[in-house]
Design a protein around this motif. Structure first.
Motif, PDB file in Angstrom:
ATOM      1  N   ASP A 179       0.849  -1.190   0.000  1.00 13.28           N
ATOM      2  CA  ASP A 179       0.000   0.000   0.000  1.00 13.28           C
ATOM      3  C   ASP A 179       0.888   1.245   0.000  1.00 13.28           C
ATOM      4  OD1 ASP A 179       0.824   0.565   2.702  1.00 13.28           O
ATOM      5  OD2 ASP A 179      -0.749  -0.764   3.437  1.00 13.28           O
ATOM      6  N   LEU A 180       0.281   2.370  -0.263  1.00 17.75           N
ATOM      7  CA  LEU A 180       1.041   3.609  -0.414  1.00 17.75           C
ATOM      8  C   LEU A 180       1.786   3.983   0.858  1.00 17.75           C
ATOM      9  CD1 LEU A 180       1.743   5.855  -2.392  1.00 17.75           C
ATOM     10  CD2 LEU A 180      -0.271   7.103  -1.607  1.00 17.75           C
ATOM     11  N   LEU A 181       1.197   3.712   2.012  1.00 20.42           N
ATOM     12  CA  LEU A 181       1.848   4.033   3.278  1.00 20.42           C
ATOM     13  C   LEU A 181       3.134   3.244   3.454  1.00 20.42           C
ATOM     14  CD1 LEU A 181       1.659   5.621   5.918  1.00 20.42           C
ATOM     15  CD2 LEU A 181       0.391   3.678   6.905  1.00 20.42           C
ATOM     16  N   THR A 182       3.105   1.969   3.092  1.00 13.38           N
ATOM     17  CA  THR A 182       4.310   1.141   3.184  1.00 13.38           C
ATOM     18  C   THR A 182       5.368   1.621   2.204  1.00 13.38           C
ATOM     19  OG1 THR A 182       2.982  -0.776   3.825  1.00 13.38           O
ATOM     20  CG2 THR A 182       5.217  -1.209   3.025  1.00 13.38           C
ATOM     21  N   LYS A 183       4.949   1.951   0.983  1.00  7.76           N
ATOM     22  CA  LYS A 183       5.899   2.412  -0.024  1.00  7.76           C
ATOM     23  C   LYS A 183       6.598   3.699   0.401  1.00  7.76           C
ATOM     24  CE  LYS A 183       3.739   0.338  -4.115  1.00  7.76           C
ATOM     25  NZ  LYS A 183       3.101   0.599  -5.416  1.00  7.76           N
ATOM     26  N   LYS A 184       5.888   4.542   1.119  1.00  9.20           N
ATOM     27  CA  LYS A 184       6.457   5.826   1.507  1.00  9.20           C
ATOM     28  C   LYS A 184       7.566   5.691   2.554  1.00  9.20           C
ATOM     29  CE  LYS A 184       2.736   9.038   0.335  1.00  9.20           C
ATOM     30  NZ  LYS A 184       1.751  10.032   0.839  1.00  9.20           N
ATOM     31  N   GLN A 185       7.767   4.481   3.071  1.00  8.00           N
ATOM     32  CA  GLN A 185       8.860   4.252   4.009  1.00  8.00           C
ATOM     33  C   GLN A 185      10.208   4.197   3.293  1.00  8.00           C
ATOM     34  OE1 GLN A 185       8.170   0.861   6.585  1.00  8.00           O
ATOM     35  NE2 GLN A 185       5.953   1.220   6.563  1.00  8.00           N
ATOM     36  N   TYR A 186      10.177   4.027   1.983  1.00 11.11           N
ATOM     37  CA  TYR A 186      11.393   3.816   1.210  1.00 11.11           C
ATOM     38  C   TYR A 186      11.519   4.844   0.088  1.00 11.11           C
ATOM     39  CZ  TYR A 186      10.943  -0.824   3.318  1.00 11.11           C
ATOM     40  OH  TYR A 186      10.792  -1.864   4.198  1.00 11.11           O
ATOM     41  N   TYR A 187      12.756   5.007  -0.360  1.00 11.17           N
ATOM     42  CA  TYR A 187      13.004   5.704  -1.623  1.00 11.17           C
ATOM     43  C   TYR A 187      13.374   4.619  -2.630  1.00 11.17           C
ATOM     44  CZ  TYR A 187      14.434   9.201  -4.990  1.00 11.17           C
ATOM     45  OH  TYR A 187      14.503   9.977  -6.118  1.00 11.17           O
ATOM     46  N   PRO A 188      12.455   4.270  -3.553  1.00 10.56           N
ATOM     47  CA  PRO A 188      12.699   3.131  -4.445  1.00 10.56           C
ATOM     48  C   PRO A 188      13.576   3.502  -5.639  1.00 10.56           C
ATOM     49  CG  PRO A 188      10.549   4.068  -4.900  1.00 10.56           C
ATOM     50  CD  PRO A 188      11.121   4.869  -3.762  1.00 10.56           C
ATOM     51  N   ILE A 189      14.525   2.633  -5.939  1.00 12.27           N
ATOM     52  CA  ILE A 189      15.360   2.772  -7.124  1.00 12.27           C
ATOM     53  C   ILE A 189      15.342   1.442  -7.870  1.00 12.27           C
ATOM     54  CG2 ILE A 189      17.672   3.230  -8.035  1.00 12.27           C
ATOM     55  CD1 ILE A 189      18.291   4.855  -5.586  1.00 12.27           C
ATOM     56  N   PRO A 190      14.962   1.431  -9.140  1.00  6.21           N
ATOM     57  CA  PRO A 190      15.003   0.179  -9.905  1.00  6.21           C
ATOM     58  C   PRO A 190      16.429  -0.376  -9.972  1.00  6.21           C
ATOM     59  CG  PRO A 190      13.730   1.842 -11.069  1.00  6.21           C
ATOM     60  CD  PRO A 190      14.428   2.548  -9.938  1.00  6.21           C
ATOM     61  N   LEU A 191      16.566  -1.664  -9.723  1.00  2.79           N
ATOM     62  CA  LEU A 191      17.865  -2.321  -9.869  1.00  2.79           C
ATOM     63  C   LEU A 191      18.071  -2.605 -11.351  1.00  2.79           C
ATOM     64  CD1 LEU A 191      20.330  -3.429  -8.363  1.00  2.79           C
ATOM     65  CD2 LEU A 191      19.146  -5.632  -8.196  1.00  2.79           C
ATOM     66  N   ALA A 192      18.319  -1.532 -12.090  1.00  4.40           N
ATOM     67  CA  ALA A 192      18.471  -1.593 -13.546  1.00  4.40           C
ATOM     68  C   ALA A 192      19.409  -0.480 -13.967  1.00  4.40           C
ATOM     69  CB  ALA A 192      17.119  -1.427 -14.233  1.00  4.40           C
ATOM     70  N   LEU A 193      20.258  -0.762 -14.938  1.00  4.52           N
ATOM     71  CA  LEU A 193      21.188   0.272 -15.397  1.00  4.52           C
ATOM     72  C   LEU A 193      20.454   1.401 -16.098  1.00  4.52           C
ATOM     73  CD1 LEU A 193      24.402  -1.397 -16.877  1.00  4.52           C
ATOM     74  CD2 LEU A 193      24.134  -0.167 -14.724  1.00  4.52           C
ATOM     75  N   ALA A 194      19.531   1.052 -16.961  1.00  2.00           N
ATOM     76  CA  ALA A 194      18.823   2.042 -17.776  1.00  2.00           C
ATOM     77  C   ALA A 194      17.321   1.925 -17.527  1.00  2.00           C
ATOM     78  CB  ALA A 194      19.130   1.821 -19.259  1.00  2.00           C
ATOM     79  N   PRO A 195      16.563   2.981 -17.821  1.00  2.38           N
ATOM     80  CA  PRO A 195      15.111   2.904 -17.660  1.00  2.38           C
ATOM     81  C   PRO A 195      14.524   1.734 -18.449  1.00  2.38           C
ATOM     82  CG  PRO A 195      15.796   5.168 -18.048  1.00  2.38           C
ATOM     83  CD  PRO A 195      17.011   4.313 -18.259  1.00  2.38           C
ATOM     84  N   ASN A 196      13.527   1.078 -17.856  1.00  2.00           N
ATOM     85  CA  ASN A 196      12.885  -0.062 -18.512  1.00  2.00           C
ATOM     86  C   ASN A 196      11.400  -0.086 -18.149  1.00  2.00           C
ATOM     87  OD1 ASN A 196      12.795  -1.053 -15.870  1.00  2.00           O
ATOM     88  ND2 ASN A 196      14.586  -2.345 -16.150  1.00  2.00           N
ATOM     89  N   HIS A 197      10.733  -1.142 -18.573  1.00  2.00           N
ATOM     90  CA  HIS A 197       9.284  -1.228 -18.349  1.00  2.00           C
ATOM     91  C   HIS A 197       8.948  -1.210 -16.863  1.00  2.00           C
ATOM     92  CE1 HIS A 197       5.113  -2.290 -19.000  1.00  2.00           C
ATOM     93  NE2 HIS A 197       5.250  -3.321 -18.171  1.00  2.00           N
ATOM     94  N   MET A 198       9.773  -1.872 -16.053  1.00  2.00           N
ATOM     95  CA  MET A 198       9.526  -1.878 -14.614  1.00  2.00           C
ATOM     96  C   MET A 198       9.581  -0.460 -14.055  1.00  2.00           C
ATOM     97  SD  MET A 198      11.677  -3.815 -11.593  1.00  2.00           S
ATOM     98  CE  MET A 198      13.139  -2.783 -11.856  1.00  2.00           C
ATOM     99  N   ALA A 199      10.613   0.290 -14.452  1.00  6.06           N
ATOM    100  CA  ALA A 199      10.748   1.668 -13.977  1.00  6.06           C
ATOM    101  C   ALA A 199       9.569   2.519 -14.437  1.00  6.06           C
ATOM    102  CB  ALA A 199      12.064   2.263 -14.472  1.00  6.06           C
TER     103      ALA A 199
END
Length: 229
Positions: A179-199
């Motif tokens: 949920d959004l409250l849980t997500k706000k506990q973190y600063y998410p960074i995709p484990l990917a070198l370049a932007p992709n569909h997940m990002a």
């Protein structure tokens, strides 16, 4: 958090040689690089990777080929030898199956290829990730979000990486279910070198879309590749 403010202060090669065992081979000039990336549909390669290749081509004075797995056509290479470098962060299907096929294809074309491990297996790269994650700008709240990966080897790799980096590493499907409250506990960074569909799908935050968007990691990876003989 302004991740772009972190800069490398010295070239990798001037502080510590990341490729000491490769110095046993002597070449007249830096060998060509053959970079393998995933790519977007139709073989589109993100500008951060193309800029990296262009910079390396200029600085090394040698050929740098970028091959995208999603491309319909194969890149043209006239080199007789090359470092084959899989720019992947996880030991998935592409690393275990597609990369060996590319190596064999180049061998059949008469190219002397030396295949390096996938990028996520480089101690020097993971040490740089650790340096970034433990820097003052991160404040311990970063979570790396990764693509789904098969059980077995993939799970063991993620477990080892999580222990080494001392940070949260979360599968994308789990992140998507928070949920959004849980997500706000973190600063998410995709484990990917370049932007992709997940990002692209991680649109709740106006944040980092890939690791090469971080100046420190972009410059550090360029230095690692520059240090190859």
């Amino acid at each position: 958090m302004n991740f772009q403010t972190i800069k490398t202060t010295t070239a990798v090669s001037s502080a510590e040689d990341p490729w000491p065992l490769l110095r046993n081979s002597i070449f007249d000039r830096p060998r060509p690089l053959h970079l393998i990336v995933h790519g977007r549909p139709g073989g589109f390669v993100e500008s951060c990777l193309m800029d990296l290749a262009s910079s390396l081509r200029s600085r090394r004075g040698s050929s740098v080929v970028v091959e995208a797995l999603t491309a319909d056509s194969l890149p043209i290479t006239s080199s007789k030898s090359a470092w084959l470098i899989p720019l992947f962060l996880l030991p998935g299907h592409h690393v275990r199956h597609d990369v060996p096929l590319i190596r064999d294809r180049l061998h059949h074309l008469g190219v002397k290829v030396n295949l390096l491990p996938f990028l996520g297996a480089w101690y020097s790269w993971n040490r740089l990730l650790l340096e970034f994650l433990t820097s003052k700008v991160c404040h311990g709240s970063v979570a790396l979000i990764h693509h789904p990966i098969r059980q077995g080897l993939g799970d063991r790799y993620i477990s080892s990486l999580k222990q080494f980096l001392k940070t949260q590493i979360i599968p994308f499907e789990n992140w998507n279910s928070y949920d959004l409250l849980t997500k706000k506990q973190y600063y998410p960074i995709p484990l990917a070198l370049a932007p992709n569909h997940m990002a692209d799908s991680m649109n709740e935050f106006d944040g980092i879309s890939s690791l090469l968007e971080i100046d420190f990691l972009y410059v550090s990876l360029a230095n690692l590749l520059m240090a190859l003989p």
